[in-house]
Design an enzyme around this catalytic site. Structure first.
Site, mmCIF file in Angstrom:
data_model
loop_
_atom_site.group_PDB
_atom_site.id
_atom_site.type_symbol
_atom_site.label_atom_id
_atom_site.label_comp_id
_atom_site.label_asym_id
_atom_site.label_seq_id
_atom_site.Cartn_x
_atom_site.Cartn_y
_atom_site.Cartn_z
ATOM 1 N N ASP A 189 0.556 -4.541 -19.076
ATOM 2 C CA ASP A 189 1.626 -3.555 -19.274
ATOM 3 C C ASP A 189 1.763 -3.060 -20.715
ATOM 4 O OD1 ASP A 189 2.200 -3.999 -16.569
ATOM 5 O OD2 ASP A 189 3.625 -5.593 -17.050
ATOM 6 N N GLU A 249 8.568 5.783 -7.592
ATOM 7 C CA GLU A 249 7.144 5.523 -7.846
ATOM 8 C C GLU A 249 6.268 6.488 -7.058
ATOM 9 O OE1 GLU A 249 5.804 1.444 -7.697
ATOM 10 O OE2 GLU A 249 7.827 0.717 -8.029
ATOM 11 N N ASN A 254 -2.044 2.394 -14.034
ATOM 12 C CA ASN A 254 -1.230 1.461 -13.245
ATOM 13 C C ASN A 254 0.194 2.003 -13.182
ATOM 14 O OD1 ASN A 254 -0.510 -0.917 -11.845
ATOM 15 N ND2 ASN A 254 0.129 -1.923 -13.739
ATOM 16 N N LEU A 297 -4.961 -9.809 -13.947
ATOM 17 C CA LEU A 297 -5.380 -9.125 -15.164
ATOM 18 C C LEU A 297 -6.748 -8.524 -14.852
ATOM 19 C CD1 LEU A 297 -4.446 -8.589 -18.053
ATOM 20 C CD2 LEU A 297 -5.738 -10.603 -18.764
ATOM 21 N N HIS A 306 4.228 0.540 -13.069
ATOM 22 C CA HIS A 306 5.067 -0.652 -13.248
ATOM 23 C C HIS A 306 6.501 -0.283 -12.848
ATOM 24 C CE1 HIS A 306 6.141 -4.537 -14.907
ATOM 25 N NE2 HIS A 306 7.176 -3.959 -15.474
ATOM 26 N N GLY A 321 0.785 -1.231 0.000
ATOM 27 C CA GLY A 321 0.000 0.000 0.000
ATOM 28 C C GLY A 321 0.812 1.274 0.000
ATOM 29 N N SER A 322 2.104 1.198 -0.371
ATOM 30 C CA SER A 322 2.895 2.432 -0.306
ATOM 31 C C SER A 322 2.508 3.405 -1.427
ATOM 32 C CB SER A 322 4.395 2.131 -0.313
ATOM 33 O OG SER A 322 4.826 1.670 -1.560
ATOM 34 N N ASN A 323 2.173 2.897 -2.600
ATOM 35 C CA ASN A 323 1.702 3.797 -3.666
ATOM 36 C C ASN A 323 0.320 4.354 -3.344
ATOM 37 O OD1 ASN A 323 3.597 4.067 -6.102
ATOM 38 N ND2 ASN A 323 3.746 1.895 -5.588
ATOM 39 N N SER A 361 7.165 3.300 -14.655
ATOM 40 C CA SER A 361 6.300 3.775 -15.743
ATOM 41 C C SER A 361 4.865 3.808 -15.254
ATOM 42 C CB SER A 361 6.360 2.813 -16.938
ATOM 43 O OG SER A 361 7.692 2.577 -17.351
HETATM 44 C C1 GRF Z 1 4.919 -1.467 -6.938
HETATM 45 O O1 GRF Z 1 6.241 -1.861 -7.094
HETATM 46 C C2 GRF Z 1 4.289 -1.215 -8.272
HETATM 47 O O2 GRF Z 1 5.182 -0.802 -9.231
HETATM 48 C C3 GRF Z 1 3.717 -2.555 -8.633
HETATM 49 O O3 GRF Z 1 3.299 -3.120 -7.409
HETATM 50 C C4 GRF Z 1 4.057 -2.582 -6.344
HETATM 51 C C5 GRF Z 1 3.099 -2.078 -5.321
HETATM 52 O O4 GRF Z 1 3.771 -1.647 -4.170
HETATM 53 N N1 GRF Z 1 2.664 -2.441 -9.604
HETATM 54 P P1 GRF Z 1 2.980 -0.946 -3.004
HETATM 55 O O5 GRF Z 1 1.935 -1.929 -2.486
HETATM 56 O O6 GRF Z 1 2.347 0.282 -3.548
HETATM 57 O O7 GRF Z 1 4.009 -0.616 -1.968
#
Ligand code: GRF
Length: 198
Positions: free
Chosen positions: A153, A182, A110, A95, A112, A19-21, A144
């Site tokens: 992707d 990211e 998304n 997917l 990546h 959940g960091s993003n 990306s």
């Molecule tokens: C990230 O590395 C992202 O690029 C990929 O999944 C991971 C998610 O990490 N799609 P987090 O859960 O957001 O820390």
């Protein structure tokens, strides 16, 4: 603009979700970097760090299990219930059902952890990506942000950020460097694509 401030994001996290993003996006919304709010975080199961973080941030959480019938419809219904305008995948590993893409055309994003179109596609997730980048002898990697299409992707790349691959890098050290990027790239791309879309 008032209209922009009402824009609502739905964030889909995965079963391994850290959940960091998600947190970076939610923070960018809270701080006004993105003129939107997080309507709901959707997780396939309840007991993940991502869900815990979402609760800590005061976000609404919906659990939608991919097991059982009518997964696609249940997912669309849940996102609709929170009147989501954009869908952001953040660690969602499956997917995505086509029904979500049809319901939010061009509005599913998304991130990546590599420089697409290289090192993407089925099986290219988590440490597999960084292992492949190192094995290929790349001197540069990054992340990306892209639109989601029917293939893994392959959707339009909206924004990339780059970092070096160092000779002593392990998949873990490279992953950590990319993850830091990211957290800047995803909010920035969301803001840019929302501005461009209106
Ligand atoms: C990230 O590395 C992202 O690029 C990929 O999944 C991971 C998610 O990490 N799609 P987090 O859960 O957001 O820390």
């Amino acid at each position: 603009m008032l209209g922009d401030a009402m824009t609502t994001l739905g964030i889909l996290v995965g079963s391994q979700g850290r959940g960091s993003n998600m947190k970076a996006i939610a923070t960018a919304c809270a701080e006004g970097e993105i003129a939107a709010r997080v309507g709901v975080v959707v997780s396939p199961k309840g007991n993940t760090p991502a869900v815990e973080t979402a609760h800590d941030l005061g976000l609404s959480v919906a659990i939608v299990s991919p097991a059982g019938e009518h997964y696609a419809q249940r997912l669309v219904d849940e996102l609709d219930r929170y009147e989501v305008d954009w869908v952001c995948l953040a660690g969602y590993m499956r997917l995505l059902p086509i029904e979500v893409l049809q319901r939010w055309p061009n509005r599913v994003l998304n991130i990546h952890p590599a420089l697409l179109p290289k090192f993407g596609g089925k099986g290219m997730f988590g440490h597999h990506v960084h292992e492949a980048v190192i094995a290929a002898g790349e001197t540069e990697s990054g992340c990306s942000v892209h639109r989601v299409s029917e293939e893994y992707d392959k959707g339009e790349v909206l924004l990339q950020m780059r970092c070096p691959v160092l000779p002593q890098d392990t998949p873990e050290s490279l992953a950590a460097r990319v993850l830091e990027l990211e957290h800047h790239a995803y909010p920035m791309a969301i803001r840019q694509v929302m501005d461009a879309t209106g």
